[in-house]
Write an enzyme that holds these catalytic residues in place. Sequence first.
Site, PDB file in Angstrom:
ATOM      1  N   ASP A  80       1.564  -7.407   1.952  1.00 17.48           N
ATOM      2  CA  ASP A  80       0.408  -7.820   2.658  1.00 17.48           C
ATOM      3  C   ASP A  80       0.072  -9.179   2.396  1.00 17.48           C
ATOM      4  O   ASP A  80      -1.279  -9.392   2.272  1.00 17.48           O
ATOM      5  CB  ASP A  80      -0.804  -6.834   2.182  1.00 17.48           C
ATOM      6  N   GLU A 113      -4.680  -1.194  11.384  1.00 16.05           N
ATOM      7  CA  GLU A 113      -5.047  -1.577  10.022  1.00 16.05           C
ATOM      8  C   GLU A 113      -4.570  -2.943  10.193  1.00 16.05           C
ATOM      9  O   GLU A 113      -4.324  -3.511  10.942  1.00 16.05           O
ATOM     10  CB  GLU A 113      -4.360  -1.080   8.875  1.00 16.05           C
TER      11      GLU A 113
END
Length: 364
Positions: free
Chosen positions: A51, A263
């Site tokens: 991420d 997301e």
Amino acid sequence: MYKKPLLALAILCGIGCSGNESTTQEQQENLDTTSVSFRNQPLIENMYTADPSAHVFEGKLYIYPSHDVESAVEEDDLGSHFNMMDYHVFSMDSPDGEITDHGKVLDIADVPWVGRQMWAPDAAEKDGKYYFYFPAKDKEDVFRLGVAVGDSPAGPFTAQPEPMEGSFSIDPAVFKDDDGQHYIYWGGIWGGQLQKWRTGEYVSTGDSPSADEPADDEPAIAPQVAKLSEDMLQFGESPKDVLILDQEGNPITAGDHERRFFEAAWIHKHNDVYYFSYSTGDTHNIAYASGDSPYGPFTYQGVLLKPVQGWTNHHSVVKMDDQWYVFYHDTQLSGETHLRNIKMAPLNHLPDGSIEAVDPMSVN
Ligand code: FUB
């Protein structure tokens, strides 16, 4: 969600699997010589990272990733096996330079409100101070957004004692517009719990990924945006839905898994156009949509990053020295969907305003 490392199989089968049909000799020879390889190599090899949120601060590239760890927690559809407990910060003097690990900048033990699962973070700068934003489950197992503050982009950061007031769900991303105003974008469905906040309150009818989702023909659940407060520690206004529309101006629907938001929200601005990009989750793309305001609405344009090896796809987009880059992760080092490694690649905007999709894999 986040369950099966299907993607690697999907990529391999896309070029080589023939279902139940028998293969011809020619097909078999192609199978024998075809292989898939990674176009880019991991930036960090001595720990698992994921991420990656990248920014240029003080003339260097700073990367704020999740720190994946092996955990005794069993894998489930809500991503409980993504059981991260601290954060490190990394920097590079230039995009092709050495990467420096600035060490642990925040630990779960130092954040009183956190119960578990410190997921995808981001960071921002204002007036010489640095703000580190992170999602984590509180003691009631509800995802909230936290802020920690430091004097350097390399940390360490001191967490506020409480999460941001009224915060929920995951994956905060902070964007500073040209006028200096900061906006925070966030949200994630399924394990990220965004679907449980449709009434404005946390309402849960169950833990299956599809519980609490709209019907397939209804508008998809929207990511969220709010201005940040002057002190950068709270929402400066009520959260608003970020609308993602198709080319005809209709909202992307919940059943449109190829295009709906899942997301990993990110926003960047190029030639006065705001590009909102995000993961489509179970279809594994990083999609992008464009608009003329930081609030949207954004019109869906296509894919910016094709599927990586591993279930999750999560990215950031940053410009340094007149070149844009996409940072992302895959599972090259471990082959395990929850033990990821970060990577980067150049990203090109084309003259018509579209973005050339990055393919993280190459077929030989
Ligand atoms: O790293 C945990 C979660 O996986 C992130 O919050 C999601 O975006 C996905 O990458």
